[in-house]
Design an enzyme around this catalytic site. Structure first.
Site, short mmCIF file in Angstrom:
data_model
loop_
_atom_site.label_atom_id
_atom_site.label_comp_id
_atom_site.label_asym_id
_atom_site.label_seq_id
_atom_site.Cartn_x
_atom_site.Cartn_y
_atom_site.Cartn_z
CB CYS A 245 22.79 -42.15 -6.34
SG CYS A 245 22.34 -40.44 -5.94
CG HIS B 152 21.65 -40.65 -10.32
ND1 HIS B 152 21.10 -41.44 -9.34
CD2 HIS B 152 22.39 -41.48 -11.09
CE1 HIS B 152 21.48 -42.69 -9.50
NE2 HIS B 152 22.28 -42.75 -10.56
CG HIS C 58 24.16 -45.99 -11.20
ND1 HIS C 58 23.11 -45.18 -11.56
CD2 HIS C 58 24.00 -47.13 -11.94
CE1 HIS C 58 22.35 -45.78 -12.46
NE2 HIS C 58 22.87 -46.96 -12.71
#
Length: 344
Positions: free
Chosen positions: A259, A308, A320
């Site tokens: 990420c 994240h 993402h």
């Protein structure tokens, strides 16, 4: 003569215990035979457990990334310090050599100054402490000795700093190995659960992931939200070129990403360096706490521990790298616990 005694009969207590034990064994056997086998978890239960393990793996991944970043930084700092020490030692040797040459010249004439002999001592500080007056040295000699003192202090400080950083590097490498093991353990556990599914169940999960990973032209309306800046737009556009690339923990592109690897790579393409980990990226700019105030290219931070991150894509979507087993894709911002945005 043969004995005609009757064999000893077991006591009533012993008979009762044996009988009870036998009855219990029969009952247990019967219960075991009649018990229903433990139920196999359903596909949805397995998916929920696997998703939880993947999230835990991502948490460990960001810690792993942080340890890697720290290791690289320490290695550069140690290299710089060691170079400084080498240069400083060379300078010190030159200072001592120059004094040694002067001492040699006086020695040849048989008139070496006693104060000059002290210059050749390994501890100039000791000489200055013991010298009763500055008149014992010429001003030129005093200046030379001070330079040696200063250089020795610098070298001592540099060596102490290098030693400290080397110890920090050793502990960082230990943490790196620990987090890598944690990530691999969670992924192995998730794979074991997936392997317990039937072929049909595996196919159903794969199909669901495939549907979630279709390109923007097929399923995502990003609207016409503006970018927060020209560079934010450039970072977002760069991220779009990576749609479909697989998630791999610790990866920063361009074959695969995790990420924060995706977001740091995207901003690098726009000429901006941001930190490597999602937690550090959370402090890389101005925080935006309302979803309605987000603009294209803003970082979007998820989960309470900030493990994240994605880029805001407009119309309630983020781009993402979700987790192991998926690819870089668009996803609703509401699919994860939103914390805040970050405007770089």
């Amino acid at each position: 003569m043969a004995s005609h005694r009757r064999p000893k009969q077991p006591s009533r207590t012993r008979v009762t215990v044996l009988t009870t034990a036998a009855a219990a064994a029969v009952a247990l056997s019967a219960n075991a035979a009649n018990a229903a086998p433990s139920e196999k978890p359903s596909k949805d239960e397995v998916k929920a457990k696997v998703d939880a393990l993947y999230e835990q793996a991502e948490q460990a991944t960001e810690k792993l990334n942080g340890a890697k970043e720290k290791q690289e930084k320490l290695q550069k700092e140690i290299s710089t310090i060691q170079d400084n020490v080498a240069r400083g030692q060379g300078d010190l040797n030159e200072l001592r050599d120059s004094i040694g040459m002067a001492a040699a010249a006086q020695y040849r004439t048989g008139s070496i100054d006693s104060s000059l002999q002290l210059f050749l001592s390994s501890n100039p500080d000791d000489y200055l402490d013991k010298a009763s007056t500055a008149d014992q040295l010429s001003s030129q000699q005093v200046e030379a000795l001070k330079k040696i003192q200063e250089k020795q202090r610098e070298l001592a400080q540099d060596r102490a700093e290098a030693t400290e950083k080397l110890q920090d590097l050793a502990s960082t490498r230990t943490e790196l190995a620990k987090q890598k093991k944690a990530v691999q353990g969670k992924l192995a556990e998730a794979q074991k659960l997936l392997n317990s599914l039937t072929a049909a169940e595996k196919a159903a999960l794969a199909a669901a992931d495939a549907r979630a990973s279709r390109s923007a032209s097929e399923r995502v309306d990003l609207g016409d939200a503006p970018a927060s800046s020209a560079r934010a737009q450039a970072a977002f556009s760069a991220a779009q070129t990576q749609l479909g690339k697989p998630y791999v923990y610790g990866a920063t592109g361009t074959a695969s990403y995790d990420c924060s690897g995706l977001t740091s790579w995207a901003y690098a393409q726009a000429g901006i360096t941001i930190p490597r980990t999602s937690q550090a990226q959370a402090n890389a700019g101005t925080r935006i706490y309302s979803m309605s105030d987000l603009k294209v290219g803003d970082l979007v931070i998820f989960y309470g521990d900030l493990h994240h991150v994605g880029l805001y894509a407009g119309n309630g979507q983020v781009i993402h790298a979700p987790r192991t087993g998926t690819v870089v894709r668009y996803e609703s911002i509401n699919n994860m616990p939103f914390q805040f945005g970050v405007r770089i």
